[in-house]
Write a protein that holds these residues in place. Structure first.
Motif, PDB file in Angstrom:
ATOM      1  N   LYS A  84       0.831  -1.176  -0.714  1.00  0.00           N
ATOM      2  CA  LYS A  84       0.051   0.047  -0.093  1.00  0.00           C
ATOM      3  C   LYS A  84       0.937   1.070   0.490  1.00  0.00           C
ATOM      4  O   LYS A  84       0.411   2.203  -0.429  1.00  0.00           O
ATOM      5  CB  LYS A  84      -1.149   0.182   1.182  1.00  0.00           C
ATOM      6  CG  LYS A  84      -2.225  -0.606   1.363  1.00  0.00           C
ATOM      7  CD  LYS A  84      -2.896  -0.693   2.385  1.00  0.00           C
ATOM      8  CE  LYS A  84      -4.686  -1.322   2.307  1.00  0.00           C
ATOM      9  NZ  LYS A  84      -4.786  -3.238   1.591  1.00  0.00           N
ATOM     10  N   ARG A  87       1.746   2.620  -3.608  1.00  0.00           N
ATOM     11  CA  ARG A  87       1.149   2.168  -4.927  1.00  0.00           C
ATOM     12  C   ARG A  87       1.256   3.530  -5.138  1.00  0.00           C
ATOM     13  O   ARG A  87       2.007   4.807  -4.639  1.00  0.00           O
ATOM     14  CB  ARG A  87      -0.842   2.032  -4.120  1.00  0.00           C
ATOM     15  CG  ARG A  87      -0.415   0.571  -3.782  1.00  0.00           C
ATOM     16  CD  ARG A  87      -1.916  -0.028  -3.878  1.00  0.00           C
ATOM     17  NE  ARG A  87      -1.311  -0.873  -3.165  1.00  0.00           N
ATOM     18  CZ  ARG A  87      -2.631  -1.633  -1.834  1.00  0.00           C
ATOM     19  NH1 ARG A  87      -3.709  -1.013  -2.127  1.00  0.00           N
ATOM     20  NH2 ARG A  87      -2.862  -2.966  -2.293  1.00  0.00           N
ATOM     21  N   LYS A  88       0.794   3.925  -6.324  1.00  0.00           N
ATOM     22  CA  LYS A  88       0.564   5.141  -7.249  1.00  0.00           C
ATOM     23  C   LYS A  88       1.856   5.712  -8.151  1.00  0.00           C
ATOM     24  O   LYS A  88       2.127   7.218  -7.785  1.00  0.00           O
ATOM     25  CB  LYS A  88      -0.012   6.252  -6.603  1.00  0.00           C
ATOM     26  CG  LYS A  88      -1.795   6.162  -6.004  1.00  0.00           C
ATOM     27  CD  LYS A  88      -2.442   6.128  -7.525  1.00  0.00           C
ATOM     28  CE  LYS A  88      -3.818   5.461  -7.343  1.00  0.00           C
ATOM     29  NZ  LYS A  88      -4.706   5.289  -8.119  1.00  0.00           N
ATOM     30  N   ARG A  89       3.499   4.995  -8.309  1.00  0.00           N
ATOM     31  CA  ARG A  89       4.322   5.222  -8.700  1.00  0.00           C
ATOM     32  C   ARG A  89       4.168   4.320  -9.976  1.00  0.00           C
ATOM     33  O   ARG A  89       5.851   3.898 -10.637  1.00  0.00           O
ATOM     34  CB  ARG A  89       5.040   4.194  -7.801  1.00  0.00           C
ATOM     35  CG  ARG A  89       4.707   5.519  -5.982  1.00  0.00           C
ATOM     36  CD  ARG A  89       6.556   5.087  -4.934  1.00  0.00           C
ATOM     37  NE  ARG A  89       5.686   5.843  -3.996  1.00  0.00           N
ATOM     38  CZ  ARG A  89       6.230   5.443  -2.698  1.00  0.00           C
ATOM     39  NH1 ARG A  89       8.143   5.378  -3.028  1.00  0.00           N
ATOM     40  NH2 ARG A  89       6.161   6.373  -1.420  1.00  0.00           N
ATOM     41  N   GLY A  90       3.688   3.354 -10.448  1.00  0.00           N
ATOM     42  CA  GLY A  90       3.654   2.552 -11.389  1.00  0.00           C
ATOM     43  C   GLY A  90       4.212   1.581 -11.679  1.00  0.00           C
ATOM     44  O   GLY A  90       4.821   0.735 -12.822  1.00  0.00           O
ATOM     45  N   SER A  93       1.912  -1.150 -13.167  1.00  0.00           N
ATOM     46  CA  SER A  93       1.823  -1.075 -14.255  1.00  0.00           C
ATOM     47  C   SER A  93       3.128  -2.100 -15.016  1.00  0.00           C
ATOM     48  O   SER A  93       3.275  -2.324 -15.634  1.00  0.00           O
ATOM     49  CB  SER A  93       1.737   0.188 -14.610  1.00  0.00           C
ATOM     50  OG  SER A  93       1.659   0.123 -16.139  1.00  0.00           O
ATOM     51  N   ALA A 121      -9.477   0.568  -8.027  1.00  0.00           N
ATOM     52  CA  ALA A 121      -7.979   0.597  -8.565  1.00  0.00           C
ATOM     53  C   ALA A 121      -7.301  -0.301  -9.615  1.00  0.00           C
ATOM     54  O   ALA A 121      -6.716  -0.015 -10.854  1.00  0.00           O
ATOM     55  CB  ALA A 121      -6.468   1.138  -6.934  1.00  0.00           C
ATOM     56  N   LEU A 125      -6.605   0.350 -13.059  1.00  0.00           N
ATOM     57  CA  LEU A 125      -5.140  -0.676 -13.993  1.00  0.00           C
ATOM     58  C   LEU A 125      -5.424  -0.993 -15.155  1.00  0.00           C
ATOM     59  O   LEU A 125      -4.862  -0.293 -16.562  1.00  0.00           O
ATOM     60  CB  LEU A 125      -4.060  -1.098 -13.173  1.00  0.00           C
ATOM     61  CG  LEU A 125      -2.432  -1.759 -13.751  1.00  0.00           C
ATOM     62  CD1 LEU A 125      -1.877  -0.541 -14.135  1.00  0.00           C
ATOM     63  CD2 LEU A 125      -2.777  -2.651 -12.540  1.00  0.00           C
ATOM     64  N   SER A 128      -5.955   0.911 -18.403  1.00  0.00           N
ATOM     65  CA  SER A 128      -5.332   1.540 -18.899  1.00  0.00           C
ATOM     66  C   SER A 128      -4.021   1.131 -19.271  1.00  0.00           C
ATOM     67  O   SER A 128      -3.835   1.687 -20.328  1.00  0.00           O
ATOM     68  CB  SER A 128      -4.740   2.577 -18.187  1.00  0.00           C
ATOM     69  OG  SER A 128      -3.453   1.306 -16.963  1.00  0.00           O
TER      70      SER A 128
END
Length: 168
Positions: A84, A87-90, A93, A121, A125, A128
């Motif tokens: 957690k 997260r949101k840092r690629g 992906s 979320a 992902l 995208s």
């Protein structure tokens, strides 16, 4: 932001880290044999994300690739988990993209997975990355939640020789 190193699964020494990440971040419980089923047969399709200077992974993906109904070479994303705090840092992906690239090298036709229908979320992902919602699976998970099956069709690589046009 700390640099993140991505590497393939290297063996049993990675297993406790993988299990810890998945058990902490995913709702579905897995026994050790489930992990070994994927990791022993398709070690090249498991990747870990590790912050530079650390030995503790903060992200993992575990996949498989096999023939589906003797027709399609299907990749399957079994587990994807990112701590957690990372997260949101690629990270997720990049893990998905790396595993799909290896699958492509082995002729994959499509990649599939299931995710909880309300995991906003995860759905964002995969949207995208080009995945489409194939169907809703009612009461799919042990916790009673529904899932969406997502599919990413992989177009065949163009044959470079076929692109050559003779002018004589």
């Amino acid at each position: 932001m700390a640099e993140i190193v991505y590497r393939q699964y290297i063996g049993e020494s990675d297993l406790p880290h993988i299990m810890s990440l998945v058990q902490t971040e995913l709702s579905e419980p897995y026994v050790i044999y489930t992990y070994r089923y994927f990791l022993h047969q398709w070690p090249q399709l498991a990747f870990l994300a590790i912050p530079a200077g650390s030995s503790v992974p903060i992200g993992v993906i575990v996949c498989k690739q096999s023939m589906h109904k003797h027709v399609a070479n299907r990749g399957y994303i079994a587990m994807l988990s990112v701590n957690k705090n990372w997260r949101k840092r690629g990270v997720a992906s990049t893990l998905v993209q790396r595993s799909i690239e290896v699958m492509k090298q082995h002729g994959v036709d499509e990649v599939v997975l299931e995710t909880e229908y309300d995991n906003v979320a995860a759905l964002a992902l995969y949207d995208s990355l080009g995945f489409i919602r194939e169907k809703r699976l009612y009461r799919f998970y042990l916790n009673g939640k529904d899932a969406f099956r997502l599919v990413l069709p992989i177009p065949p690589e163009e044959d470079q020789d076929a692109l050559y046009v003779s002018t004589t």
